[in-house]
Scaffold this motif. Structure first.
Motif, short mmCIF file in Angstrom:
data_model
loop_
_atom_site.label_atom_id
_atom_site.label_comp_id
_atom_site.label_asym_id
_atom_site.label_seq_id
_atom_site.Cartn_x
_atom_site.Cartn_y
_atom_site.Cartn_z
N MET A 1 -1.80 -6.91 76.45
CA MET A 1 -3.23 -7.03 76.15
C MET A 1 -4.09 -6.25 77.14
SD MET A 1 -5.58 -10.44 75.71
CE MET A 1 -4.97 -10.76 74.06
N LEU A 2 -3.75 -6.36 78.43
CA LEU A 2 -4.49 -5.66 79.48
C LEU A 2 -3.52 -4.75 80.23
CD1 LEU A 2 -7.21 -5.41 81.10
CD2 LEU A 2 -6.21 -7.11 82.66
N THR A 3 -3.91 -3.49 80.42
CA THR A 3 -3.06 -2.52 81.11
C THR A 3 -3.87 -1.79 82.16
OG1 THR A 3 -1.72 -2.18 79.11
CG2 THR A 3 -1.54 -0.54 80.84
N LEU A 4 -3.39 -1.77 83.39
CA LEU A 4 -3.95 -0.93 84.44
C LEU A 4 -3.01 0.25 84.64
CD1 LEU A 4 -5.53 -3.64 84.95
CD2 LEU A 4 -5.64 -2.93 87.35
N GLN A 5 -3.57 1.46 84.57
CA GLN A 5 -2.79 2.68 84.69
C GLN A 5 -3.23 3.47 85.91
OE1 GLN A 5 -3.47 4.65 80.90
NE2 GLN A 5 -1.83 3.50 79.89
N ASP B 1 -3.23 3.50 93.20
CA ASP B 1 -2.29 3.68 92.09
C ASP B 1 -1.72 2.35 91.58
OD1 ASP B 1 -2.51 6.50 92.05
OD2 ASP B 1 -1.17 6.60 93.78
N VAL B 2 -2.59 1.41 91.30
CA VAL B 2 -2.17 0.09 90.82
C VAL B 2 -1.91 0.14 89.33
CG1 VAL B 2 -2.91 -2.31 90.46
CG2 VAL B 2 -3.35 -1.17 92.65
N SER B 3 -0.71 -0.26 88.93
CA SER B 3 -0.34 -0.28 87.52
C SER B 3 0.40 -1.59 87.20
CB SER B 3 0.57 0.90 87.16
OG SER B 3 -0.06 2.14 87.36
N PHE B 4 -0.02 -2.25 86.14
CA PHE B 4 0.71 -3.41 85.62
C PHE B 4 0.18 -3.72 84.23
CE2 PHE B 4 -2.74 -5.31 88.22
CZ PHE B 4 -3.38 -6.11 87.27
N GLU B 5 0.90 -4.58 83.51
CA GLU B 5 0.52 -4.98 82.15
C GLU B 5 0.49 -6.50 82.06
OE1 GLU B 5 3.14 -3.23 79.32
OE2 GLU B 5 2.38 -1.19 79.64
N VAL B 6 -0.55 -7.02 81.44
CA VAL B 6 -0.66 -8.45 81.15
C VAL B 6 -0.27 -8.66 79.70
CG1 VAL B 6 -2.22 -10.44 81.05
CG2 VAL B 6 -2.49 -8.73 82.87
N PRO B 7 0.86 -9.31 79.42
CA PRO B 7 1.31 -9.46 78.04
C PRO B 7 0.47 -10.46 77.26
CG PRO B 7 2.79 -10.61 79.52
CD PRO B 7 1.82 -9.88 80.39
N THR B 8 0.30 -10.19 75.98
CA THR B 8 -0.47 -11.08 75.11
C THR B 8 0.18 -12.45 75.05
OG1 THR B 8 -1.19 -9.20 73.77
CG2 THR B 8 -1.35 -11.39 72.76
N GLY B 9 -0.64 -13.49 75.22
CA GLY B 9 -0.17 -14.86 75.08
C GLY B 9 0.46 -15.46 76.30
N GLY B 10 0.58 -14.70 77.39
CA GLY B 10 1.24 -15.20 78.59
C GLY B 10 0.26 -15.63 79.66
N THR C 1 -4.71 -15.69 76.33
CA THR C 1 -3.97 -14.99 77.38
C THR C 1 -4.70 -15.21 78.69
OG1 THR C 1 -3.21 -13.31 75.81
CG2 THR C 1 -3.12 -12.74 78.14
N ILE C 2 -3.93 -15.47 79.76
CA ILE C 2 -4.54 -15.82 81.04
C ILE C 2 -4.03 -14.89 82.13
CG2 ILE C 2 -4.77 -17.64 82.79
CD1 ILE C 2 -4.35 -19.64 80.42
N PHE C 3 -4.97 -14.39 82.92
CA PHE C 3 -4.67 -13.53 84.07
C PHE C 3 -5.36 -14.16 85.28
CE2 PHE C 3 -6.08 -9.29 86.17
CZ PHE C 3 -5.10 -9.40 87.14
#
Length: 256
Positions: A1-5, A19-28, A201-203
């Protein structure tokens, strides 16, 4: 759902994120952890449009958030809470939650001034929804109480209800258990799980390692503005870089 590139942010000569990169998956439930000054709140401020990245991109459901003002990001489906409680203490709980809805209520100034039927219907629907959200937090029995009369933990839960009132798809929590006692943390953990079960989805960023390890599906670790580890709780808690940079070298200090 959310992606930092490859997101970086600097303030003059100070490089806060690199250079921070990660992905927040939908529903997690995704956690971002790290020592004080690692840049965690800066990440949240970038996602919500309070700060622009110096470089890189931030994608929400595939669309870039860079350059969008905060109100557009909120309207697009992202809500946040803050490390410091920000409730309207002289308003009732019901009024606090309804404030979060006004950007989505289907009437304009004329409807409000003239008290048109559309305005009255929308206000009734808003009050019903606000009571429902308060019930999720087990605060509906205090809906007409003044927010300043709530305990610290209850004010935290009121903030969650108000954030949910914006009808987000992604909920950002900035140190949600800061200042809470053990019982309040346990209650909030259950409420956050219930929110996830309802399709959100929660971050979150958080310092309480036991809370994060017991709640999050995936975790990224930030240290000196860089991601040093990512993965599930078991992988993160045993990562040598995390042990050294965040948790200390003594394995006995690792959360169970």
């Amino acid at each position: 759902m959310l992606t930092l590139q490859s997101v970086s942010r600097h303030f003059g000569g100070l490089q806060v994120l690199q250079d921070v990169s990660f992905e927040v998956p939908t529903g997690g439930i995704f956690g971002l952890i790290g020592p004080n000054g690692a840049g965690k709140t800066t990440v949240v401020n970038l996602v919500t449009g309070l700060l622009p990245p110096s470089s890189g991109d931030i994608l929400f459901n595939g669309a870039s958030l860079v350059g969008r003002p905060p109100h557009q990001i909120t309207a697009g489906g992202i809500a946040r809470t803050f490390q410091n409680i920000r409730v309207f203490k002289e308003m009732t709980l019901l009024e606090n939650v309804i404030v979060g809805m006004h950007g989505r209520l289907p009437y304009g100034p004329a409807g409000w001034l003239l008290r048109l039927p559309s305005y009255r219907a929308a206000e009734r629907a808003a009050r019903d929804r606000a009571r429902e959200l308060l019930s999720w937090m087990k605060l509906d029995h205090k809906a007409d109480d003044i927010a300043d009369n709530l305990s610290y933990g209850e004010q935290r839960k009121l903030e969650l209800a108000r954030a949910l009132a914006t009808e987000p798809r992604l909920l950002l929590l900035d140190e949600p258990v800061a200042g809470m006692n053990g019982a309040e943390k346990t209650e909030l953990m259950a409420e956050i799980r219930n929110i996830q079960a309802r399709g959100y989805t929660i971050f979150m960023i958080e310092h309480d390692m036991r809370f994060v390890m017991g709640l999050c599906d995936q975790i990224a670790v930030l240290n000196f503005g860089r991601i040093i580890a990512q993965g599930g709780p078991d992988a993160v808690r045993t990562d040598p870089q995390v042990i050294e940079a965040y948790l200390g070298r003594d394995d006995e200090e690792m959360p169970a």
